[in-house]
Scaffold this motif. Structure first.
Motif, PDB file in Angstrom:
ATOM      1  N   LEU A 134       0.819  -1.209   0.000  1.00  0.00           N
ATOM      2  CA  LEU A 134       0.000   0.000   0.000  1.00  0.00           C
ATOM      3  C   LEU A 134       0.856   1.264   0.000  1.00  0.00           C
ATOM      4  CD1 LEU A 134      -2.828  -1.044   2.485  1.00  0.00           C
ATOM      5  CD2 LEU A 134      -2.985  -0.870  -0.010  1.00  0.00           C
ATOM      6  N   LYS A 135       1.961   1.249   0.734  1.00  0.00           N
ATOM      7  CA  LYS A 135       2.863   2.403   0.748  1.00  0.00           C
ATOM      8  C   LYS A 135       3.467   2.623  -0.632  1.00  0.00           C
ATOM      9  CE  LYS A 135       4.195   2.276   5.597  1.00  0.00           C
ATOM     10  NZ  LYS A 135       5.286   2.038   6.562  1.00  0.00           N
ATOM     11  N   GLN A 136       3.888   1.550  -1.269  1.00  0.00           N
ATOM     12  CA  GLN A 136       4.465   1.668  -2.604  1.00  0.00           C
ATOM     13  C   GLN A 136       3.409   2.122  -3.611  1.00  0.00           C
ATOM     14  OE1 GLN A 136       6.062  -2.299  -2.946  1.00  0.00           O
ATOM     15  NE2 GLN A 136       8.141  -1.584  -2.535  1.00  0.00           N
ATOM     16  N   LYS A 137       2.207   1.598  -3.474  1.00  0.00           N
ATOM     17  CA  LYS A 137       1.129   1.985  -4.382  1.00  0.00           C
ATOM     18  C   LYS A 137       0.812   3.473  -4.225  1.00  0.00           C
ATOM     19  CE  LYS A 137      -3.666   1.037  -5.648  1.00  0.00           C
ATOM     20  NZ  LYS A 137      -4.897   0.335  -5.313  1.00  0.00           N
ATOM     21  N   ALA A 138       0.799   3.945  -2.984  1.00  0.00           N
ATOM     22  CA  ALA A 138       0.517   5.361  -2.734  1.00  0.00           C
ATOM     23  C   ALA A 138       1.565   6.259  -3.390  1.00  0.00           C
ATOM     24  CB  ALA A 138       0.448   5.638  -1.237  1.00  0.00           C
ATOM     25  N   SER A 139       2.800   5.785  -3.463  1.00  0.00           N
ATOM     26  CA  SER A 139       3.854   6.605  -4.064  1.00  0.00           C
ATOM     27  C   SER A 139       3.696   6.738  -5.576  1.00  0.00           C
ATOM     28  CB  SER A 139       5.239   6.045  -3.715  1.00  0.00           C
ATOM     29  OG  SER A 139       5.479   4.841  -4.408  1.00  0.00           O
ATOM     30  N   ILE A 140       3.042   5.778  -6.224  1.00  0.00           N
ATOM     31  CA  ILE A 140       2.852   5.863  -7.678  1.00  0.00           C
ATOM     32  C   ILE A 140       1.447   6.330  -8.057  1.00  0.00           C
ATOM     33  CG2 ILE A 140       4.587   4.096  -8.134  1.00  0.00           C
ATOM     34  CD1 ILE A 140       2.186   2.203  -8.872  1.00  0.00           C
ATOM     35  N   LEU A 141       0.574   6.501  -7.088  1.00  0.00           N
ATOM     36  CA  LEU A 141      -0.812   6.875  -7.357  1.00  0.00           C
ATOM     37  C   LEU A 141      -0.971   8.156  -8.181  1.00  0.00           C
ATOM     38  CD1 LEU A 141      -3.305   5.265  -6.709  1.00  0.00           C
ATOM     39  CD2 LEU A 141      -3.646   6.655  -4.690  1.00  0.00           C
ATOM     40  N   PRO A 142      -0.136   9.189  -7.986  1.00  0.00           N
ATOM     41  CA  PRO A 142      -0.286  10.389  -8.824  1.00  0.00           C
ATOM     42  C   PRO A 142      -0.128  10.102 -10.323  1.00  0.00           C
ATOM     43  CG  PRO A 142       1.067  10.893  -6.931  1.00  0.00           C
ATOM     44  CD  PRO A 142       0.843   9.407  -6.918  1.00  0.00           C
ATOM     45  N   LEU A 143       0.613   9.059 -10.652  1.00  0.00           N
ATOM     46  CA  LEU A 143       0.792   8.706 -12.066  1.00  0.00           C
ATOM     47  C   LEU A 143      -0.505   8.231 -12.716  1.00  0.00           C
ATOM     48  CD1 LEU A 143       4.176   6.745 -11.972  1.00  0.00           C
ATOM     49  CD2 LEU A 143       3.773   9.036 -12.864  1.00  0.00           C
ATOM     50  N   GLN A 144      -1.436   7.779 -11.913  1.00  0.00           N
ATOM     51  CA  GLN A 144      -2.696   7.271 -12.451  1.00  0.00           C
ATOM     52  C   GLN A 144      -3.409   8.349 -13.274  1.00  0.00           C
ATOM     53  OE1 GLN A 144      -5.495   5.886  -9.482  1.00  0.00           O
ATOM     54  NE2 GLN A 144      -6.170   4.238 -10.830  1.00  0.00           N
ATOM     55  N   GLN A 145      -3.283   9.593 -12.867  1.00  0.00           N
ATOM     56  CA  GLN A 145      -3.901  10.698 -13.595  1.00  0.00           C
ATOM     57  C   GLN A 145      -2.958  11.292 -14.642  1.00  0.00           C
ATOM     58  OE1 GLN A 145      -7.088  11.574 -13.234  1.00  0.00           O
ATOM     59  NE2 GLN A 145      -7.294   9.950 -11.735  1.00  0.00           N
ATOM     60  N   SER A 146      -1.683  11.464 -14.271  1.00  0.00           N
ATOM     61  CA  SER A 146      -0.755  12.150 -15.169  1.00  0.00           C
ATOM     62  C   SER A 146      -0.173  11.258 -16.260  1.00  0.00           C
ATOM     63  CB  SER A 146       0.384  12.779 -14.365  1.00  0.00           C
ATOM     64  OG  SER A 146       1.150  11.773 -13.727  1.00  0.00           O
ATOM     65  N   ASN A 147       0.055   9.975 -15.940  1.00  0.00           N
ATOM     66  CA  ASN A 147       0.661   9.066 -16.910  1.00  0.00           C
ATOM     67  C   ASN A 147       0.107   7.653 -16.681  1.00  0.00           C
ATOM     68  OD1 ASN A 147       2.298   7.625 -18.638  1.00  0.00           O
ATOM     69  ND2 ASN A 147       4.205   8.585 -17.958  1.00  0.00           N
ATOM     70  N   PRO A 148      -1.092   7.375 -17.180  1.00  0.00           N
ATOM     71  CA  PRO A 148      -1.739   6.082 -16.910  1.00  0.00           C
ATOM     72  C   PRO A 148      -0.925   4.866 -17.354  1.00  0.00           C
ATOM     73  CG  PRO A 148      -3.290   7.617 -17.887  1.00  0.00           C
ATOM     74  CD  PRO A 148      -1.947   8.263 -17.953  1.00  0.00           C
ATOM     75  N   ALA A 149      -0.198   4.982 -18.456  1.00  0.00           N
ATOM     76  CA  ALA A 149       0.588   3.839 -18.935  1.00  0.00           C
ATOM     77  C   ALA A 149       1.717   3.518 -17.960  1.00  0.00           C
ATOM     78  CB  ALA A 149       1.150   4.132 -20.318  1.00  0.00           C
ATOM     79  N   SER A 150       2.374   4.539 -17.470  1.00  0.00           N
ATOM     80  CA  SER A 150       3.449   4.332 -16.498  1.00  0.00           C
ATOM     81  C   SER A 150       2.889   3.762 -15.193  1.00  0.00           C
ATOM     82  CB  SER A 150       4.168   5.653 -16.229  1.00  0.00           C
ATOM     83  OG  SER A 150       5.172   5.494 -15.270  1.00  0.00           O
ATOM     84  N   TYR A 151       1.740   4.291 -14.770  1.00  0.00           N
ATOM     85  CA  TYR A 151       1.102   3.785 -13.554  1.00  0.00           C
ATOM     86  C   TYR A 151       0.771   2.301 -13.709  1.00  0.00           C
ATOM     87  CZ  TYR A 151      -2.398   2.735 -10.034  1.00  0.00           C
ATOM     88  OH  TYR A 151      -3.095   2.133  -9.020  1.00  0.00           O
ATOM     89  N   ALA A 152       0.177   1.942 -14.834  1.00  0.00           N
ATOM     90  CA  ALA A 152      -0.207   0.544 -15.061  1.00  0.00           C
ATOM     91  C   ALA A 152       1.011  -0.371 -15.030  1.00  0.00           C
ATOM     92  CB  ALA A 152      -0.947   0.413 -16.387  1.00  0.00           C
ATOM     93  N   SER A 153       2.086   0.072 -15.632  1.00  0.00           N
ATOM     94  CA  SER A 153       3.314  -0.725 -15.653  1.00  0.00           C
ATOM     95  C   SER A 153       3.889  -0.894 -14.245  1.00  0.00           C
ATOM     96  CB  SER A 153       4.325  -0.047 -16.565  1.00  0.00           C
ATOM     97  OG  SER A 153       5.576  -0.681 -16.483  1.00  0.00           O
TER      98      SER A 153
END
Length: 138
Positions: free
Chosen positions: A75-94
């Motif tokens: 969950l901590k790691q996921k929270a660190s990449i969560l902003p990418l979900q809006q700004s860069n969905p492909a990077s977030y998904a990867s």
């Protein structure tokens, strides 16, 4: 005299408009600051996840703290990449796929084969905010 009065009136108008604009900006900043990451309470979310996993998988007393640590770390790691979900969905998904793969491989070693199969069967059909297990799968 009219010019002085008109100038004074303009200054008062612009001052009032400026104060109101600043008030609106302050309110927007306050609102933006109060919006929290849904994963900010890692231990609370991890506890909710464990409260669902424990009875469903029959976790032992030895497994519970280890699963809690794995889920909290995830969950901590996921929270660190969560902003990418809006700004860069492909990077977030990867990145999310990598984090999820790491979690699942560790769980596979920790759980029995039957427990792991049950765990995979708990995946919600869609990302549902009311189902805390969605945090692990989406």
């Amino acid at each position: 005299m009219k010019k002085v009065f008109l100038s004074l009136l303009c200054v008062c108008f612009f001052t009032a408009a400026s104060v109101q604009a600043q008030s609106i900006l302050d309110q927007a900043k306050k609102t933006a600051g109060s919006v929290q990451n849904p994963l900010a309470d890692y231990s609370g979310v991890a506890g909710s996840i464990l409260s669902k996993l424990t009875p469903a998988l029959g976790l032992t007393a030895v497994q519970k703290p280890k699963v809690t640590d794995l889920v909290t770390g995830f969950l901590k790691q996921k929270a660190s990449i969560l902003p990418l979900q809006q700004s860069n969905p492909a990077s977030y998904a990867s990145k999310f796929a990598g984090l999820q793969g790491g979690l699942f491989s560790k769980l596979k070693l920790l759980l029995t084969a039957a427990q792991y199969t049950k765990f995979l069967g708990l995946k919600p059909k869609a990302n549902d905010a009311t189902n805390v297990l969605s945090q692990l799968f989406f």
